[in-house]
Design an enzyme around this catalytic site. Structure first.
Site, PDB file in Angstrom:
ATOM      1  CE  LYS A  16      -1.981  -1.559   3.762  1.00  0.00           C
ATOM      2  NZ  LYS A  16      -1.484  -2.927   3.819  1.00  0.00           N
ATOM      3  N   GLY A  40       3.141  -1.021   8.904  1.00  0.00           N
ATOM      4  CA  GLY A  40       4.526  -0.807   8.482  1.00  0.00           C
ATOM      5  C   GLY A  40       4.490  -0.644   6.981  1.00  0.00           C
ATOM      6  CD  GLN A 223      -3.609  -2.154  10.455  1.00  0.00           C
ATOM      7  OE1 GLN A 223      -4.493  -1.340  10.541  1.00  0.00           O
ATOM      8  NE2 GLN A 223      -2.374  -1.841  10.783  1.00  0.00           N
TER       9      GLN A 223
HETATM   10  P1  GDP Z   1       2.203  -2.212   3.046  1.00  0.00           P
HETATM   11  O1  GDP Z   1       2.148  -2.479   4.504  1.00  0.00           O
HETATM   12  O2  GDP Z   1       0.974  -2.660   2.335  1.00  0.00           O
HETATM   13  O3  GDP Z   1       2.563  -0.793   2.722  1.00  0.00           O
HETATM   14  O4  GDP Z   1       3.386  -3.126   2.485  1.00  0.00           O
HETATM   15  P2  GDP Z   1       4.854  -3.284   3.132  1.00  0.00           P
HETATM   16  O5  GDP Z   1       5.596  -2.023   2.911  1.00  0.00           O
HETATM   17  O6  GDP Z   1       4.775  -3.813   4.526  1.00  0.00           O
HETATM   18  O7  GDP Z   1       5.427  -4.464   2.258  1.00  0.00           O
HETATM   19  C1  GDP Z   1       5.552  -4.367   0.867  1.00  0.00           C
HETATM   20  C2  GDP Z   1       7.028  -4.489   0.469  1.00  0.00           C
HETATM   21  O8  GDP Z   1       7.092  -4.710  -0.911  1.00  0.00           O
HETATM   22  C3  GDP Z   1       7.856  -3.258   0.727  1.00  0.00           C
HETATM   23  O9  GDP Z   1       9.164  -3.630   1.045  1.00  0.00           O
HETATM   24  C4  GDP Z   1       7.835  -2.528  -0.627  1.00  0.00           C
HETATM   25  O10 GDP Z   1       8.980  -1.723  -0.838  1.00  0.00           O
HETATM   26  C5  GDP Z   1       7.846  -3.695  -1.539  1.00  0.00           C
HETATM   27  N1  GDP Z   1       7.184  -3.530  -2.842  1.00  0.00           N
HETATM   28  C6  GDP Z   1       6.064  -2.853  -3.159  1.00  0.00           C
HETATM   29  N2  GDP Z   1       5.724  -3.056  -4.448  1.00  0.00           N
HETATM   30  C7  GDP Z   1       6.655  -3.891  -4.944  1.00  0.00           C
HETATM   31  C8  GDP Z   1       6.839  -4.521  -6.217  1.00  0.00           C
HETATM   32  O11 GDP Z   1       6.064  -4.363  -7.143  1.00  0.00           O
HETATM   33  N3  GDP Z   1       7.910  -5.368  -6.345  1.00  0.00           N
HETATM   34  C9  GDP Z   1       8.796  -5.588  -5.327  1.00  0.00           C
HETATM   35  N4  GDP Z   1       9.813  -6.413  -5.542  1.00  0.00           N
HETATM   36  N5  GDP Z   1       8.642  -5.026  -4.131  1.00  0.00           N
HETATM   37  C10 GDP Z   1       7.587  -4.194  -3.934  1.00  0.00           C
HETATM   38  P1  IMO Z   2       0.160  -3.027   7.192  1.00  0.00           P
HETATM   39  O1  IMO Z   2      -0.547  -1.682   7.209  1.00  0.00           O
HETATM   40  C1  IMO Z   2       0.183  -7.216   8.323  1.00  0.00           C
HETATM   41  C2  IMO Z   2      -1.832  -8.250  12.084  1.00  0.00           C
HETATM   42  C3  IMO Z   2      -0.985  -8.756  13.230  1.00  0.00           C
HETATM   43  C4  IMO Z   2      -1.978  -9.672  13.922  1.00  0.00           C
HETATM   44  C5  IMO Z   2      -3.297  -8.911  13.779  1.00  0.00           C
HETATM   45  C6  IMO Z   2      -3.683  -8.078  14.979  1.00  0.00           C
HETATM   46  O2  IMO Z   2       1.643  -2.889   7.191  1.00  0.00           O
HETATM   47  O3  IMO Z   2      -0.379  -3.844   6.081  1.00  0.00           O
HETATM   48  P2  IMO Z   2      -2.775  -5.776  15.933  1.00  0.00           P
HETATM   49  O4  IMO Z   2      -1.423  -5.382  16.450  1.00  0.00           O
HETATM   50  O5  IMO Z   2      -3.249  -4.935  14.788  1.00  0.00           O
HETATM   51  O6  IMO Z   2      -3.813  -5.875  17.010  1.00  0.00           O
HETATM   52  O7  IMO Z   2      -2.586  -7.279  15.400  1.00  0.00           O
HETATM   53  O8  IMO Z   2      -3.125  -8.069  12.639  1.00  0.00           O
HETATM   54  N1  IMO Z   2      -1.409  -6.944  11.529  1.00  0.00           N
HETATM   55  C7  IMO Z   2      -0.804  -6.793  10.342  1.00  0.00           C
HETATM   56  N2  IMO Z   2      -0.378  -7.721   9.446  1.00  0.00           N
HETATM   57  N3  IMO Z   2       0.303  -5.903   8.048  1.00  0.00           N
HETATM   58  C8  IMO Z   2      -0.156  -4.981   8.911  1.00  0.00           C
HETATM   59  O9  IMO Z   2      -0.202  -3.664   8.622  1.00  0.00           O
HETATM   60  C9  IMO Z   2      -0.698  -5.399  10.148  1.00  0.00           C
HETATM   61  N4  IMO Z   2      -1.201  -4.768  11.221  1.00  0.00           N
HETATM   62  C10 IMO Z   2      -1.647  -5.726  12.050  1.00  0.00           C
HETATM   63  O10 IMO Z   2       0.149  -9.465  12.763  1.00  0.00           O
HETATM   64  O11 IMO Z   2      -2.112 -10.874  13.215  1.00  0.00           O
HETATM   65 MG    MG Z   3       3.228  -3.478   5.996  1.00  0.00          MG
END
Ligand code: GDP
Ligand code: IMO
Ligand code: MG
Length: 429
Positions: A16, A40, A223
């Site tokens: 996202k 995160g 999430q």
């Molecule tokens: P979010 O929580 O939905 O914002 O996702 P996260 O940041 O936790 O995890 C997504 C990961 O994938 C991050 O390390 C991004 O930099 C990475 N990412 C996003 N889009 C792409 C993609 O198209 N390809 C690759 N290889 N990595 C990506």
């Molecule tokens: P982003 O925004 C993935 C999961 C936790 C746990 C459950 C409840 O980066 O996509 P909490 O601390 O929210 O009460 O935990 O939800 N969880 C996530 N899993 N990405 C997240 O956020 C999450 N935020 C919470 O691992 O299973």
């Molecule tokens: Mg994340």
């Protein structure tokens, strides 16, 4: 179309942050509407990674308003740390606005989230221990502390005193934990209040004025659908509403003012924490996905559970959030797979299930119906036009759109801003 919601369609970590950052290039304001520092979001710009937990992913554009709206559970310590870290990297944080109605995460929330979840033993949820659930519990119990309370010393002192009287009893009785100290917490939070004061405002008026003025606004979900408190795999969920409807109550924006919804779909599936996951691959294929995708949590560092794309989940997200376009991310992670599978339906006791079962027992028992696709076996991170993608990749994407009933809007082929293929030109229009 001036307002766009970005929502996660699976179990979080779909990318996202990357999609919000990409679209933030066209937006004037980016808003977080729910969740807190359990999120995160990673944004990569010119090879530098920025990890965001509370601040909207629009922060990397100079001049953007970045709003932490009323629906967010705000840990002021985390927020200030993030602001300091950004400022140290030369990023302008002056456009941050914090809602005066947002709930504040207190030390007892973090503590109770940690020891409370562990105390559930084998039934634990595997929370991020950031205090999000307990903070929203206090809101619903009407004993929460709001950001506006931090600006009124006497009000804050009274609420903190009342809350500690109860929390300390609970901590002792349930977990034999020593009491928390009023003076220490009071001084700590008054320090945060002083630093945050210039950013605190009525974000409801601000956002609605911006909508009236036609400013382009992005709402950044944290999430995802399957972690939604009502629509996810309850009780293995988070405590807020990541679905697009969460924007209305989380930011004070009327439904008619939500113009577009983009659902972020990882090209395969991951999950952190406990709970059912029908397409999970507890085998070598799952390990291969984890290693290819470096699937370890941004917030907690935990290895993520991995599996094939579940189009049933994405279709469900589409219905719940009214998703106009999918932004498919991490397609490049599948570059080296001979075969790729997609779940296109659920069977239970010999019958096809029409929707997402509420019962976790049933969801745990469903047999995913898979279709198998040939891999493309070539690097795609350098591709910038949809028509240049390998035929096998297009076949996979087009079937995804067909099964979910959602149009393709964006395909992401790498973490960086430029590694983005845009199909829908009218996301903001
Ligand atoms: P979010 O929580 O939905 O914002 O996702 P996260 O940041 O936790 O995890 C997504 C990961 O994938 C991050 O390390 C991004 O930099 C990475 N990412 C996003 N889009 C792409 C993609 O198209 N390809 C690759 N290889 N990595 C990506
Ligand atoms: P982003 O925004 C993935 C999961 C936790 C746990 C459950 C409840 O980066 O996509 P909490 O601390 O929210 O009460 O935990 O939800 N969880 C996530 N899993 N990405 C997240 O956020 C999450 N935020 C919470 O691992 O299973
Ligand atoms: Mg994340």
């Amino acid at each position: 179309m001036s307002t766009v919601v970005i929502t996660g369609t699976q179990w979080g970590d779909e990318g996202k942050g990357k999609i919000v950052d990409y679209l933030a290039g066209q937006a004037e304001t980016v808003v977080r509407y729910q969740g807190g520092s359990n999120a995160g979001h990673t944004v990569a710009v010119n090879g530098t990674e920025y990890k965001l937990r509370l601040l909207p992913s629009g922060i990397l554009y100079q001049g953007t308003h970045n709003v932490v709206a009323n629906g967010v559970a705000v840990d002021p310590e985390v927020m200030l740390q993030e602001m300091d870290a950004m400022a140290a990297k030369g990023i302008d944080v002056s456009g941050i606005r914090l809602s005066d109605r947002a709930q504040v995460v207190m030390p007892y929330h973090r503590l109770m989230d940690g020891i409370g979840d562990e105390a559930r033993g084998k039934d634990k949820i595997g929370t991020t221990k950031r205090g999000i659930g307990p903070c929203y519990m206090d809101r619903d119990d009407r004993i929460g502390i709001r950001v506006c309370d931090l600006l009124e010393e006497e009000v804050f002192a009274a609420k903190l005193k009342n809350n500690l009287a109860v929390k300390n009893k609970e901590l002792k009785a349930l977990y034999d934990h020593e009491p928390l100290d009023f003076a220490k917490i009071f001084a700590e939070y008054m320090g945060y209040a002083k630093r945050l004061a210039p950013y605190i405002c009525d974000t409801i008026t601000l956002l609605n004025e911006e909508i009236q003025a036609g400013r382009k606004i992005l709402f950044e979900g944290a999430q995802a659908t399957m972690l939604d408190i009502d629509y996810g795999t309850y009780p293995y969920v988070t405590a807020s509403h990541p679905v697009s409807g969460g924007v209305t109550v989380g930011a004070g924006v009327a439904p008619k003012n939500i113009h577009r919804v983009v659902g972020v779909v990882k090209a395969y599936c991951t999950r952190v924490g406990e709970g059912p996951f029908p397409t999970e691959q507890l085998n070598e294929m799952g390990d291969k996905l984890r290693e290819a995708g470096h699937e370890y949590g941004t917030v907690t560092g935990r290895p993520r559970r991995t599996g094939w794309l579940d189009a049933m989940v994405v279709r469900y997200a589409g219905l719940l959030s009214g998703i106009d376009y999918m932004a498919v991310t991490r397609l490049d992670i599948l570059d080296n797979f001979d075969e790729i599978k997609m779940c296109v339906g659920y069977r239970h006791k010999g019958k096809d299930l029409p929707g997402m079962p509420a019962s976790l027992k049933v969801l745990g028992e469903v047999e995913p119906v898979y279709e198998t696709f040939a891999g493309w076996k070539q690097p795609i991170s350098g591709i910038r036009r949809y028509e240049d993608l390998p035929e096998a990749a297009k076949k996979y994407l087009e079937r995804m759109a067909e099964v979910t009933g959602i149009n393709l809007g964006i395909v992401s082929v790498g973490p960086n801003r430029d590694q983005t293929i845009v199909i829908a030109k009218d996301i903001f229009s």
